[in-house]
Design a protein around this motif. Sequence first.
Motif, short mmCIF file in Angstrom:
data_model
loop_
_atom_site.label_atom_id
_atom_site.label_comp_id
_atom_site.label_asym_id
_atom_site.label_seq_id
_atom_site.Cartn_x
_atom_site.Cartn_y
_atom_site.Cartn_z
N TYR A 132 0.82 -1.21 0.00
CA TYR A 132 0.00 0.00 0.00
C TYR A 132 0.86 1.26 0.00
O TYR A 132 0.46 2.32 0.49
CB TYR A 132 -1.00 0.01 1.17
N VAL A 158 -6.50 -3.22 1.00
CA VAL A 158 -5.28 -2.94 0.24
C VAL A 158 -5.50 -3.26 -1.24
O VAL A 158 -5.06 -2.50 -2.12
CB VAL A 158 -4.11 -3.74 0.83
N THR A 186 -5.21 1.93 2.64
CA THR A 186 -3.97 1.84 3.40
C THR A 186 -4.26 1.33 4.81
O THR A 186 -5.42 1.24 5.23
CB THR A 186 -3.26 3.20 3.47
N ALA A 206 -10.53 2.13 1.18
CA ALA A 206 -10.45 2.10 -0.27
C ALA A 206 -11.73 2.63 -0.90
O ALA A 206 -12.83 2.45 -0.36
CB ALA A 206 -10.19 0.67 -0.76
#
Length: 239
Positions: free
Chosen positions: A66, A111, A116, A166
């Motif tokens: 990441y 990820v 992250t 995400a």
Amino acid sequence: METDVRWGVWQHQAAVLPAGYHRLVQRAGGTALLLPPDADERAREIVSRLDGLVLSGGPDVEPARYGAGPEPECGPPDPARDAWELALARAALEQRVPVLGICRGMQILNVLLGGTLVQHLEGHRGEPGVFAEHAVRPVAGTRLAAILPEPVTVPTYHHQAVARVAAGLVPGAHAEDGTVEALELPPGEHPFALAVQWHPEEGRDVRVMRALVDAARAGTHSGPGPEARTAASPSPAAG
């Protein structure tokens, strides 16, 4: 993941998974299969034969996945396992196979889709090898809230967590300190893509796993009769 294990007079490398995972699948009405490590390019073929996928707990995801460098508290990387589980998760999303991430499995999903991780936080595990407990509060209107409509106390053992969620994923629950404790894709994006930061295989509540098994039964993939085949990638430790 493969690791050295000993039984009787033997010591060999083996692909291992804590028994709590397959027992939870079975208690939820599914048939459990274990997926030993394989070539990443075989992930699509393997997932196409499954009704559901569990991404289990385990060691820390390599920070390079990441775009970060390792911090002092980050555990040693396992690039082969990262690659295999990212390939399995990608195949499950592409083929719309129901998927449940557990602890590390939730981090893998985040990820994979561009999120992250926090590499270290306190208060979410007990002494080494001992699960702690804390409360989580589902977010109203999410898939998780439909499964767990009230706050619950869950078994937990992790020192990493989601930092940036995400794009496309929706937080489904939080701990009292604000840590994201569940992620999901909206139903319109995927039939069943849910991940939790805690360890349901260490408790008595089967509702999250039963939701995966129900989604696997309802899917278009063929199953072995009345039970749904749910596979997990082996891991030697809780993540």
